[in-house]
Design a protein around this motif. Structure first.
Motif, PDB file in Angstrom:
ATOM      1  N   ASP A  46       0.829  -1.207   0.000  1.00  0.00           N
ATOM      2  CA  ASP A  46       0.000   0.000   0.000  1.00  0.00           C
ATOM      3  C   ASP A  46       0.863   1.257   0.000  1.00  0.00           C
ATOM      4  N   ALA A  47       1.932   1.247   0.781  1.00  0.00           N
ATOM      5  CA  ALA A  47       2.837   2.402   0.814  1.00  0.00           C
ATOM      6  C   ALA A  47       3.526   2.575  -0.540  1.00  0.00           C
ATOM      7  N   GLN A  48       3.913   1.471  -1.159  1.00  0.00           N
ATOM      8  CA  GLN A  48       4.572   1.541  -2.465  1.00  0.00           C
ATOM      9  C   GLN A  48       3.599   2.049  -3.526  1.00  0.00           C
ATOM     10  N   ALA A  49       2.337   1.630  -3.442  1.00  0.00           N
ATOM     11  CA  ALA A  49       1.326   2.120  -4.378  1.00  0.00           C
ATOM     12  C   ALA A  49       1.138   3.631  -4.218  1.00  0.00           C
ATOM     13  N   PHE A  50       1.165   4.097  -2.988  1.00  0.00           N
ATOM     14  CA  PHE A  50       1.051   5.532  -2.733  1.00  0.00           C
ATOM     15  C   PHE A  50       2.233   6.277  -3.357  1.00  0.00           C
ATOM     16  N   LEU A  51       3.439   5.761  -3.176  1.00  0.00           N
ATOM     17  CA  LEU A  51       4.626   6.364  -3.800  1.00  0.00           C
ATOM     18  C   LEU A  51       4.531   6.323  -5.316  1.00  0.00           C
ATOM     19  N   PHE A  52       4.046   5.212  -5.846  1.00  0.00           N
ATOM     20  CA  PHE A  52       3.888   5.040  -7.286  1.00  0.00           C
ATOM     21  C   PHE A  52       3.034   6.166  -7.865  1.00  0.00           C
ATOM     22  N   TYR A  53       1.860   6.385  -7.275  1.00  0.00           N
ATOM     23  CA  TYR A  53       0.984   7.433  -7.808  1.00  0.00           C
ATOM     24  C   TYR A  53       1.493   8.832  -7.509  1.00  0.00           C
ATOM     25  N   SER A  54       2.178   9.003  -6.411  1.00  0.00           N
ATOM     26  CA  SER A  54       2.810  10.299  -6.154  1.00  0.00           C
ATOM     27  C   SER A  54       3.822  10.596  -7.254  1.00  0.00           C
ATOM     28  N   PHE A  55       4.558   9.583  -7.647  1.00  0.00           N
ATOM     29  CA  PHE A  55       5.524   9.724  -8.740  1.00  0.00           C
ATOM     30  C   PHE A  55       4.818   9.985 -10.066  1.00  0.00           C
TER      31      PHE A  55
END
Length: 186
Positions: free
Chosen positions: A145-154
C-alpha cells in the motif's frame, strides 16, 4: 443516458471547457457556442447545469476506474512487468488534455463534495489496483500500500515537473525513478 448518446457530446464539451477554464467555465451558453448549437439541445439531454456536472463526474470516475482496472490487469505479464508498463504509459507520453481535466477535477473537488467523492473513488481504485500488483511481487500488504502511494505520487508528480536540462534528462530521471519504484520497492 446510454453510451454514444447526444448527452455524451455535451459531457465531452464540458470536459474540454473544464480543462480550459475550470468548473465555473462549464456553462450551458459556453458549451452551446463551442458546439455550434442552441441551448435547447442541452435541455433535451439534461434538466440543468447541475445534471451535466453530475454526469461529467460519473463519466470521469467510471472511465478512470475502468482504465485503471484494464491497465493493472496482468494479461500474462508479471506484476513487475505490468508496473514498468504503467510507468512507461504515464511518463513517456504526455496526455496534456487528460492531465488538465484531472487537475481541474481535483481543484473542483476542493470546494464540492460530489467532486471530492468522485476523486476519492478514483484514487481508492488506483491505490487498490496498484497495491495488488505490489502484493503480487511479494510485498506485505502494508508495504504494498505504501509503495502504491509512492507510485501514484511519482506518476502525478513527474507529469508536473519540467527539469531544466530537457527531455533527455527528464527521461533519464524517470527511468532511474522507475527502477527505484520497481526494484527497490518490490
Amino acid at each position: 443516458m446510454t453510451a454514444g448518446s447526444k448527452g455524451d457530446v455535451w459531457i465531452e464539451a464540458g470536459f474540454a471547457e473544464l480543462a480550459r477554464s475550470g468548473v465555473d467555465g462549464v456553462r450551458v451558453e459556453v458549451l452551446a457556442k463551442n458546439l455550434g448549437v442552441t441551448k435547447g439541445g442541452f435541455y433535451r439531454q439534461f434538466r440543468d447545469r447541475a445534471a451535466l456536472l453530475e454526469a461529467m463526474l460519473q463519466s470521469w470516475a467510471t472511465g478512470r476506474i475502468a482504465a485503471i482496472e484494464a491497465q493493472t490487469s496482468l494479461d500474462n505479464e508479471t506484476a513487475r512487468e505490468r508496473l514498468k508498463a504503467l510507468i512507461r504509459l504515464y511518463s513517456e507520453r504526455m496526455n496534456t488534455e487528460g492531465m488538465a481535466v484531472e487537475l481541474a477535477i481535483r481543484q473542483w473537488a476542493r470546494a464540492d463534495d460530489a467532486a471530492a467523492a468522485a476523486v476519492a473513488s478514483v484514487d481508492a481504485a488506483r491505490l487498490k489496483n496498484v497495491g495488488q500488483l505490489y502484493r503480487a511481487t511479494g510485498l506485505a500488504a502494508e508495504d504494498a500500500d505504501a509503495q502504491a502511494f509512492l507510485f501514484y505520487s511519482f506518476i502525478f508528480g513527474q507529469s508536473l515537473l519540467f527539469p531544466e536540462r530537457g527531455p533527455r534528462k527528464r527521461a533519464q530521471l524517470v527511468a532511474k525513478s522507475a527502477e527505484k519504484l520497481i526494484d527497490d520497492g518490490a
